[in-house]
Design a protein around this motif. Structure first.
Motif, PDB file in Angstrom:
ATOM      1  N   LEU A  69     -24.822  33.996  43.518  1.00 53.66           N
ATOM      2  CA  LEU A  69     -25.102  35.310  44.089  1.00 53.66           C
ATOM      3  C   LEU A  69     -24.528  35.479  45.484  1.00 53.66           C
ATOM      4  N   ASP A  70     -24.351  34.382  46.196  1.00 52.67           N
ATOM      5  CA  ASP A  70     -23.817  34.460  47.553  1.00 52.67           C
ATOM      6  C   ASP A  70     -23.085  33.164  47.839  1.00 52.67           C
ATOM      7  N   SER A  71     -21.925  33.283  48.477  1.00 53.16           N
ATOM      8  CA  SER A  71     -21.091  32.105  48.705  1.00 53.16           C
ATOM      9  C   SER A  71     -20.254  32.294  49.955  1.00 53.16           C
ATOM     10  N   ARG A  72     -19.974  31.201  50.629  1.00 56.75           N
ATOM     11  CA  ARG A  72     -19.061  31.203  51.773  1.00 56.75           C
ATOM     12  C   ARG A  72     -17.643  31.146  51.221  1.00 56.75           C
ATOM     13  N   GLY A  73     -17.015  32.272  51.106  1.00 57.49           N
ATOM     14  CA  GLY A  73     -15.716  32.320  50.452  1.00 57.49           C
ATOM     15  C   GLY A  73     -15.889  32.132  48.957  1.00 57.49           C
ATOM     16  N   VAL A  74     -14.830  31.704  48.303  1.00 54.87           N
ATOM     17  CA  VAL A  74     -14.856  31.518  46.852  1.00 54.87           C
ATOM     18  C   VAL A  74     -15.541  30.188  46.529  1.00 54.87           C
ATOM     19  N   PRO A  75     -16.575  30.171  45.667  1.00 52.37           N
ATOM     20  CA  PRO A  75     -17.241  28.906  45.350  1.00 52.37           C
ATOM     21  C   PRO A  75     -16.314  27.945  44.625  1.00 52.37           C
ATOM     22  N   ALA A  76     -16.632  26.658  44.734  1.00 52.63           N
ATOM     23  CA  ALA A  76     -15.855  25.615  44.043  1.00 52.63           C
ATOM     24  C   ALA A  76     -16.856  24.665  43.414  1.00 52.63           C
ATOM     25  N   LEU A  77     -17.148  24.865  42.131  1.00 52.61           N
ATOM     26  CA  LEU A  77     -18.145  24.076  41.424  1.00 52.61           C
ATOM     27  C   LEU A  77     -17.484  22.930  40.668  1.00 52.61           C
ATOM     28  N   ARG A  78     -18.048  21.751  40.796  1.00 50.72           N
ATOM     29  CA  ARG A  78     -17.421  20.541  40.258  1.00 50.72           C
ATOM     30  C   ARG A  78     -18.017  20.097  38.930  1.00 50.72           C
ATOM     31  N   PHE A  79     -19.309  20.365  38.707  1.00 55.13           N
ATOM     32  CA  PHE A  79     -19.949  19.817  37.515  1.00 55.13           C
ATOM     33  C   PHE A  79     -21.153  20.675  37.134  1.00 55.13           C
ATOM     34  N   LEU A  80     -21.376  20.737  35.819  1.00 58.43           N
ATOM     35  CA  LEU A  80     -22.579  21.374  35.286  1.00 58.43           C
ATOM     36  C   LEU A  80     -23.073  20.517  34.129  1.00 58.43           C
ATOM     37  N   GLY A  81     -24.340  20.119  34.213  1.00 51.80           N
ATOM     38  CA  GLY A  81     -24.929  19.293  33.159  1.00 51.80           C
ATOM     39  C   GLY A  81     -26.220  19.890  32.660  1.00 51.80           C
ATOM     40  N   VAL A  82     -26.402  19.861  31.353  1.00 52.04           N
ATOM     41  CA  VAL A  82     -27.623  20.366  30.724  1.00 52.04           C
ATOM     42  C   VAL A  82     -28.271  19.215  29.960  1.00 52.04           C
ATOM     43  N   TYR A  83     -29.558  18.984  30.229  1.00 54.96           N
ATOM     44  CA  TYR A  83     -30.247  17.810  29.679  1.00 54.96           C
ATOM     45  C   TYR A  83     -31.519  18.232  28.976  1.00 54.96           C
ATOM     46  N   ALA A  84     -31.701  17.720  27.758  1.00 55.21           N
ATOM     47  CA  ALA A  84     -32.836  18.092  26.931  1.00 55.21           C
ATOM     48  C   ALA A  84     -34.078  17.298  27.305  1.00 55.21           C
ATOM     49  N   ALA A  85     -35.237  17.868  26.951  1.00 60.40           N
ATOM     50  CA  ALA A  85     -36.501  17.156  27.136  1.00 60.40           C
ATOM     51  C   ALA A  85     -36.546  15.954  26.207  1.00 60.40           C
TER      52      ALA A  85
END
Length: 475
Positions: free
Chosen positions: A458-474
């Protein structure tokens, strides 16, 4: 002229800082004559003959720490009592004057070698307050002595990943306080171990502000340069019992250190990430009376997920007993921590199924698919439009447990605010929101059963740079 955001994202970490932040979880090992006197702080009058850990097994330490998922070990080579765990040429108050291995022992060497064999990085703690040393309080002569011992540690034991200073300070035998020549100490480290971070009373890593494992809700790595001097003052006053000082530390712990508003009028900024240090028991050194007070697994997991999962590192102390061994109950807890981490974060649902899409689309070579891999690749949108939306579509419904996000630190810390939505009953429903991401953000997803998630920056200093996204089950 740079915009305010451009000024902030120009502040980036040194390679040694990136390396330390990526270690995430590592150990303190407190061990000295205090272990044998049942004290937390020695006064320097201890007889070296009391130090004789007959069963010392550094490899046992390394195995237990690795079982917990730790990546390094920092040893208290000399605490405030001045007793050296190595045969220093500059004092007789050391293992060389003890019965340990007939006076021919070198605990620092044993631990450094065990770390190398076991695959842990090795770091050193050297207290600047030496209560046994007559030169303390004399100024430059004491600094010469301290630098000589620092040089021994940095030249005789291989690669050092961290030098940890707490800044403790008191009066010497002459009634005078020693004013430490920090810049000289730092220059020595940079010359001899340029890859080592200098932590807490140093320019690379700052103290979180307490020893309880508490963390700030928003932990920024880009902070005012004056924070470095603040850390020196706070750390050098750790021995005080002054209630007003403790309250000031608590207030400082909760304050906003790095938002746009906090940095707007700051003349100089630095990359200065936080470290959360705490002990697996109430004390830092082993006490038999605390054998029944090893912290519960749930408490340690909570600290881990709020520190490592809150853009800080976690330094957990484990203390050997008088035999030189970790107690069975401590070893068991370390094994439980490691089992939890492997069970919880060992399988990212995105590695085998599901798709990732992003709006705006990523720059060439920086598409959303980069987020699956734990490497240096990163997603960066081709446009500056907000919000940035990353949608995860799984192959099946799952009871989710945790979401993990990471930024590419080499491009600074950019995300100021984000939200997470789940697809529930044919519509998006916001389940949480947050501020910083940084090296790692662990986001609990309680009671979320879905096949679709959406992360909105929603808000970022300039263009965001995301390196990783992980989804983990219960479980």
């Amino acid at each position: 002229m740079n915009t305010p955001d451009e000024r902030l994202i120009q502040v980036t970490p040194a390679p040694r800082q990136v390396a330390l932040q990526e270690m995430e979880f590592y150990a303190f090992v407190h061990f000295t004559v205090n272990t044998f006197t049942d004290r937390e702080w020695g006064d320097g009058t201890e007889d070296p003959s009391i130090f004789n850990p007959a069963k010392l097994d550094a490899e046992q330490w390394v195995r237990a720490l690795k079982d917990a998922g730790m990546k390094g070990l920092i040893l208290t080579c000399k605490h405030h009592d001045g007793f050296c765990l190595w045969p220093s040429k500059y004092t007789r108050h050391s293992v060389a004057s003890s019965p340990y291995k007939g006076g021919r022992g070198d605990v620092v060497g044993e631990v450094a070698e065990a770390c190398r064999r076991g695959g842990l990085k090795f770091g050193v703690y050297l207290s600047p307050w030496d209560r046994n040393q007559p030169l303390y309080g004399t100024g430059e002569p004491y600094d010469d002595y301290f630098v000589n011992q620092l040089t021994e540690l940095l030249t005789n034991y291989g690669e050092i990943f961290d030098v940890w200073f707490d800044g403790a300070c008191g009066e010497g035998p002459n009634g005078k306080q020693q004013y430490y020549d920090w810049e000289r100490y730092y220059a020595t480290i940079r010359a001899l171990q340029p890859g080592a971070c200098i932590s807490v009373c140093g320019p690379d890593v700052r103290w979180c502000g307490n020893e309880a494992g508490d963390t700030r809700p928003s932990e920024w790595s880009v902070v005012p340069r004056r924070m470095m001097d603040t850390e020196r003052i706070a750390s050098s006053s750790q021995q005080t019992d002054d209630a007003a000082f403790r309250q000031k530390k608590l207030t400082a712990q909760m304050q906003d250190l790095g938002s746009r508003e906090a940095l707007a009028d700051e003349p100089e900024l630095i990359w200065y990430p936080a470290e959360v240090n705490t002990s697996i028991r109430p004390g830092w050194f082993w006490h038999e009376s605390e054998d029944t007070q090893v912290r519960p697994l749930a408490e340690l997991v909570d600290i881990y997920e709020k520190s490592v999962g809150g853009n800080a590192t976690m330094l957990l102390n484990v203390s050997p007993d008088r035999d030189g061994l970790f107690r069975p109950q401590d070893v068991q807890r370390l094994q439980e921590i490691g089992a939890y981490l492997r069970r919880t974060y060992g399988h990212n649902l995105l590695t085998e199924d599901g798709t990732l899409t992003a709006v705006p689309a990523g720059l060439p070579g920086h598409e959303a698919a980069c987020l699956r891999a734990e490497d240096e690749s990163y997603y960066q949108p081709a446009a500056e439009a907000l919000p940035v939306e990353i949608t995860v579509q799984l192959d099946r419904h799952a009871a989710l447990h945790r979401l993990v996000l990471r930024e590419q630190l080499r491009l600074s810390q950019r995300v100021e605010r984000f939200a997470v939505d789940a697809w529930v009953q044919d519509g998006w429903q916001q389940v949480t929101e947050g501020t910083v991401i940084g090296n790692k953000k662990i986001i609990p997803l309680p009671d979320v059963i879905t096949d679709r998630l959406r992360v909105r920056v929603l808000d970022s200093r300039g263009v965001p740079a995301l390196r990783f996204l992980g989804v983990y089950a219960a479980e």
